[in-house]
Design a protein around this motif. Structure first.
Motif, PDB file in Angstrom:
ATOM      1  N   GLY A  43       0.815  -1.209   0.000  1.00  0.00           N
ATOM      2  CA  GLY A  43       0.000   0.000   0.000  1.00  0.00           C
ATOM      3  C   GLY A  43       0.849   1.259   0.000  1.00  0.00           C
ATOM      4  O   GLY A  43       0.548   2.233  -0.688  1.00  0.00           O
ATOM      5  N   PHE A  44       1.938   1.237   0.755  1.00  0.00           N
ATOM      6  CA  PHE A  44       2.851   2.387   0.777  1.00  0.00           C
ATOM      7  C   PHE A  44       3.551   2.556  -0.568  1.00  0.00           C
ATOM      8  O   PHE A  44       3.980   3.649  -0.921  1.00  0.00           O
ATOM      9  CB  PHE A  44       3.887   2.245   1.897  1.00  0.00           C
ATOM     10  N   ILE A  96      -0.473   6.354   5.941  1.00  0.00           N
ATOM     11  CA  ILE A  96      -0.257   6.106   7.378  1.00  0.00           C
ATOM     12  C   ILE A  96      -1.596   5.815   8.058  1.00  0.00           C
ATOM     13  O   ILE A  96      -1.726   4.848   8.821  1.00  0.00           O
ATOM     14  CB  ILE A  96       0.460   7.301   8.034  1.00  0.00           C
ATOM     15  N   GLU A  97      -2.597   6.626   7.769  1.00  0.00           N
ATOM     16  CA  GLU A  97      -3.924   6.409   8.360  1.00  0.00           C
ATOM     17  C   GLU A  97      -4.512   5.079   7.892  1.00  0.00           C
ATOM     18  O   GLU A  97      -5.174   4.381   8.658  1.00  0.00           O
ATOM     19  CB  GLU A  97      -4.849   7.577   8.024  1.00  0.00           C
ATOM     20  N   ALA A  98      -4.249   4.719   6.625  1.00  0.00           N
ATOM     21  CA  ALA A  98      -4.728   3.434   6.110  1.00  0.00           C
ATOM     22  C   ALA A  98      -4.084   2.270   6.855  1.00  0.00           C
ATOM     23  O   ALA A  98      -4.739   1.255   7.111  1.00  0.00           O
ATOM     24  CB  ALA A  98      -4.439   3.325   4.607  1.00  0.00           C
ATOM     25  N   ALA A  99      -2.806   2.398   7.227  1.00  0.00           N
ATOM     26  CA  ALA A  99      -2.133   1.327   7.977  1.00  0.00           C
ATOM     27  C   ALA A  99      -2.836   1.097   9.316  1.00  0.00           C
ATOM     28  O   ALA A  99      -3.007  -0.048   9.749  1.00  0.00           O
ATOM     29  CB  ALA A  99      -0.662   1.664   8.192  1.00  0.00           C
ATOM     30  N   GLY A 156     -12.934  -3.598   5.193  1.00  0.00           N
ATOM     31  CA  GLY A 156     -12.438  -2.398   5.862  1.00  0.00           C
ATOM     32  C   GLY A 156     -11.027  -1.971   5.522  1.00  0.00           C
ATOM     33  O   GLY A 156     -10.516  -1.002   6.076  1.00  0.00           O
ATOM     34  N   PHE A 157     -10.375  -2.689   4.595  1.00  0.00           N
ATOM     35  CA  PHE A 157      -9.003  -2.351   4.222  1.00  0.00           C
ATOM     36  C   PHE A 157      -8.970  -1.206   3.215  1.00  0.00           C
ATOM     37  O   PHE A 157      -9.901  -1.031   2.436  1.00  0.00           O
ATOM     38  CB  PHE A 157      -8.296  -3.576   3.630  1.00  0.00           C
ATOM     39  N   LYS A 158      -7.863  -0.447   3.253  1.00  0.00           N
ATOM     40  CA  LYS A 158      -7.653   0.660   2.320  1.00  0.00           C
ATOM     41  C   LYS A 158      -6.301   0.496   1.632  1.00  0.00           C
ATOM     42  O   LYS A 158      -5.469  -0.278   2.084  1.00  0.00           O
ATOM     43  CB  LYS A 158      -7.693   1.994   3.071  1.00  0.00           C
ATOM     44  N   PHE A 159      -6.102   1.254   0.554  1.00  0.00           N
ATOM     45  CA  PHE A 159      -4.885   1.167  -0.254  1.00  0.00           C
ATOM     46  C   PHE A 159      -4.638  -0.277  -0.685  1.00  0.00           C
ATOM     47  O   PHE A 159      -3.556  -0.833  -0.501  1.00  0.00           O
ATOM     48  CB  PHE A 159      -3.664   1.772   0.463  1.00  0.00           C
ATOM     49  N   CYS A 160      -5.677  -0.873  -1.246  1.00  0.00           N
ATOM     50  CA  CYS A 160      -5.582  -2.264  -1.713  1.00  0.00           C
ATOM     51  C   CYS A 160      -6.367  -2.414  -3.013  1.00  0.00           C
ATOM     52  O   CYS A 160      -7.199  -3.305  -3.132  1.00  0.00           O
ATOM     53  CB  CYS A 160      -6.079  -3.226  -0.637  1.00  0.00           C
TER      54      CYS A 160
END
Length: 196
Positions: A43-44, A96-99, A156-160
């Motif tokens: 994601g990063f 960072i917030e997504a982590a 609920g996951f982000k950056f994926c």
């Protein structure tokens, strides 16, 4: 004539990249927390090259307390600010917030039977063995990564997104995308086992 083994083209000559390709990429990862760490790092990577993340991986591990989801799930704005001030990582508020959000999502999925089981069910518990002849044949995403991405976001996951998800599936060995002439194709295929 070179005595170097044949590999996929993407690592180039960078020793860090070559070592990652030869020892980690495509190796089936069955550990739930390790799968999550790799998803966060992928994601990063969004919008960047993987080598950028790889060179900072130890900094990420230090900044994110060894990628302990239980710890990260409880973080708040003070932790976000601390990380935004850390030049050793990628300082991107959204990532960072997504982590933090992803740590909370991981805890929920883990409690319902395990993040590892959740992910490996998409390939019936055994790595998909692709047989691509060239790097150009390897897709950036697939119908399967579209589905996995959709389900991760639903959980609920982000950056994926589907491209990030596919890169992560390749890295974690859910799919073996070493090209056929690469010395690691057969090695990674031999490591495959069915999830119990």
């Amino acid at each position: 004539m070179s005595d170097q083994p044949q590999r996929c083209g993407w690592p180039g000559d960078d020793p860090i990249y070559v070592a990652y390709h030869d020892t980690e990429w495509g190796v089936p990862e069955y550990d739930s927390r390790a799968l999550w760490e790799k998803l966060i790092l992928d994601g990063f990577q969004a919008g960047l090259s993987w080598i950028t993340i790889l060179k900072r991986r130890e900094n990420f591990r230090a900044a994110f307390e060894g990628f302990d989801p239980q710890t990260i799930a409880g973080w708040g704005e003070a932790d976000v600010q601390r990380l935004l001030g850390d030049a050793g990582i990628i300082r991107h508020r959204g990532k960072i917030e997504a982590a933090i959000t992803n740590a909370q999502a991981w805890i929920e999925v883990e409690a319902k039977g395990g993040f590892d089981q959740f992910m490996w069910r998409y390939v019936d518990g055994a790595p998909l063995q692709n047989r691509f002849a060239t790097q150009a044949d390897v897709p950036p995403k697939t119908a399967l990564s579209e589905q996995v991405s959709k389900d991760l976001r639903k959980a609920g996951f982000k950056f994926c997104g589907p491209t990030i998800t596919y890169a992560w599936m390749e890295a974690c060995g859910l799919v073996n995308d070493h090209i056929l002439t690469c010395h690691r194709h057969a090695d990674c295929a031999a490591m495959a086992r069915t999830m119990g």
